[in-house]
Motif scaffolding. Structure first.
Motif, short mmCIF file in Angstrom:
data_model
loop_
_atom_site.label_atom_id
_atom_site.label_comp_id
_atom_site.label_asym_id
_atom_site.label_seq_id
_atom_site.Cartn_x
_atom_site.Cartn_y
_atom_site.Cartn_z
N MET A 76 72.71 -61.73 27.80
CA MET A 76 71.87 -61.21 26.75
C MET A 76 71.14 -62.39 26.11
O MET A 76 71.73 -63.44 25.86
CB MET A 76 72.74 -60.48 25.72
CG MET A 76 71.97 -59.66 24.77
SD MET A 76 72.89 -58.33 23.95
CE MET A 76 74.10 -59.19 23.03
N GLU A 131 68.47 -63.36 22.86
CA GLU A 131 67.88 -62.92 21.60
C GLU A 131 66.79 -63.91 21.20
O GLU A 131 67.02 -65.12 21.15
CB GLU A 131 68.93 -62.85 20.50
CG GLU A 131 69.99 -61.80 20.77
CD GLU A 131 71.01 -61.70 19.65
OE1 GLU A 131 70.59 -61.55 18.48
OE2 GLU A 131 72.20 -61.78 19.96
N VAL A 153 68.52 -57.74 27.74
CA VAL A 153 69.64 -57.79 28.69
C VAL A 153 69.04 -57.98 30.07
O VAL A 153 68.13 -57.24 30.47
CB VAL A 153 70.48 -56.51 28.63
CG1 VAL A 153 71.56 -56.52 29.69
CG2 VAL A 153 71.11 -56.36 27.25
N PRO A 157 71.23 -55.61 33.80
CA PRO A 157 72.30 -54.95 33.05
C PRO A 157 73.41 -54.37 33.92
O PRO A 157 73.16 -53.78 34.95
CB PRO A 157 71.58 -53.83 32.30
CG PRO A 157 70.34 -53.58 33.06
CD PRO A 157 69.96 -54.89 33.68
N VAL A 196 82.22 -57.40 24.85
CA VAL A 196 80.85 -57.06 25.27
C VAL A 196 80.37 -55.83 24.50
O VAL A 196 79.24 -55.81 24.01
CB VAL A 196 80.78 -56.81 26.79
CG1 VAL A 196 79.38 -56.37 27.20
CG2 VAL A 196 81.19 -58.05 27.55
N ARG A 235 79.43 -56.90 21.05
CA ARG A 235 78.16 -57.65 21.02
C ARG A 235 76.97 -56.71 21.15
O ARG A 235 75.97 -56.87 20.47
CB ARG A 235 78.16 -58.70 22.14
CG ARG A 235 76.99 -59.62 22.04
CD ARG A 235 77.16 -60.82 22.94
NE ARG A 235 75.98 -61.65 22.81
CZ ARG A 235 75.63 -62.57 23.66
NH1 ARG A 235 76.39 -62.81 24.71
NH2 ARG A 235 74.55 -63.27 23.49
N LEU A 236 77.08 -55.70 22.03
CA LEU A 236 76.01 -54.72 22.18
C LEU A 236 75.86 -53.87 20.92
O LEU A 236 74.74 -53.51 20.54
CB LEU A 236 76.26 -53.83 23.39
CG LEU A 236 76.10 -54.50 24.76
CD1 LEU A 236 76.65 -53.61 25.86
CD2 LEU A 236 74.65 -54.86 25.01
N PRO A 238 70.27 -53.74 22.60
CA PRO A 238 69.14 -54.22 23.39
C PRO A 238 67.84 -53.49 23.04
O PRO A 238 67.85 -52.28 22.83
CB PRO A 238 69.53 -53.92 24.83
CG PRO A 238 71.00 -53.71 24.82
CD PRO A 238 71.34 -53.21 23.44
N PHE A 298 65.29 -54.49 28.61
CA PHE A 298 66.12 -55.02 29.68
C PHE A 298 65.27 -55.28 30.89
O PHE A 298 64.22 -54.67 31.10
CB PHE A 298 67.33 -54.14 29.99
CG PHE A 298 67.02 -52.73 30.39
CD1 PHE A 298 66.80 -52.40 31.71
CD2 PHE A 298 66.98 -51.74 29.44
CE1 PHE A 298 66.53 -51.10 32.07
CE2 PHE A 298 66.71 -50.44 29.79
CZ PHE A 298 66.48 -50.12 31.12
N PHE A 302 71.81 -47.86 30.56
CA PHE A 302 71.28 -48.65 29.45
C PHE A 302 70.07 -47.97 28.83
O PHE A 302 69.92 -47.93 27.61
CB PHE A 302 70.92 -50.07 29.90
CG PHE A 302 72.06 -51.03 29.78
CD1 PHE A 302 72.19 -51.84 28.67
CD2 PHE A 302 73.02 -51.12 30.78
CE1 PHE A 302 73.25 -52.72 28.55
CE2 PHE A 302 74.08 -51.99 30.67
CZ PHE A 302 74.20 -52.79 29.55
N TYR A 346 70.44 -46.89 24.97
CA TYR A 346 69.74 -47.73 23.99
C TYR A 346 68.25 -47.45 23.86
O TYR A 346 67.63 -47.93 22.92
CB TYR A 346 69.95 -49.22 24.32
CG TYR A 346 71.40 -49.61 24.23
CD1 TYR A 346 72.03 -49.75 23.00
CD2 TYR A 346 72.16 -49.81 25.37
CE1 TYR A 346 73.37 -50.09 22.90
CE2 TYR A 346 73.51 -50.15 25.30
CZ TYR A 346 74.10 -50.28 24.06
OH TYR A 346 75.42 -50.62 23.97
#
Length: 76
Positions: free
Chosen positions: A1, A3, A10, A13, A23, A26-27, A32, A35, A49, A53
């Protein structure tokens, strides 16, 4: 990942399994926004994903015909 400037990206993924608590956290802390799939054979969890998201998807124009995701990629 990765930022940067308010974007959370990501790369290639892969959804964490149930044992991946760090993990998942963190997500959850930084969902995200985008990706990127770098190789056609790395589309494995891209639909998961995208659904979870709603992040923008970037990836290859061609993928393996036996592993076509429903997610449409913007071209890299």
């Amino acid at each position: 990942m990765v930022e940067s400037r308010g974007e959370v990206i990501v790369i290639d993924p892969l959804a964490p399994n149930d044992a991946g608590a760090a993990v998942w956290q963190r997500l959850a802390d930084a969902p995200p926004t985008q990706f990127v799939v770098l190789k056609p054979d790395h589309v494995r969890d891209v639909d998961w994903f995208r659904e979870r998201y709603g992040a923008a998807a970037w990836g290859p124009a061609l993928v393996d015909p036996d592993d076509v995701p429903s997610t449409r990629f913007a071209s890299l």
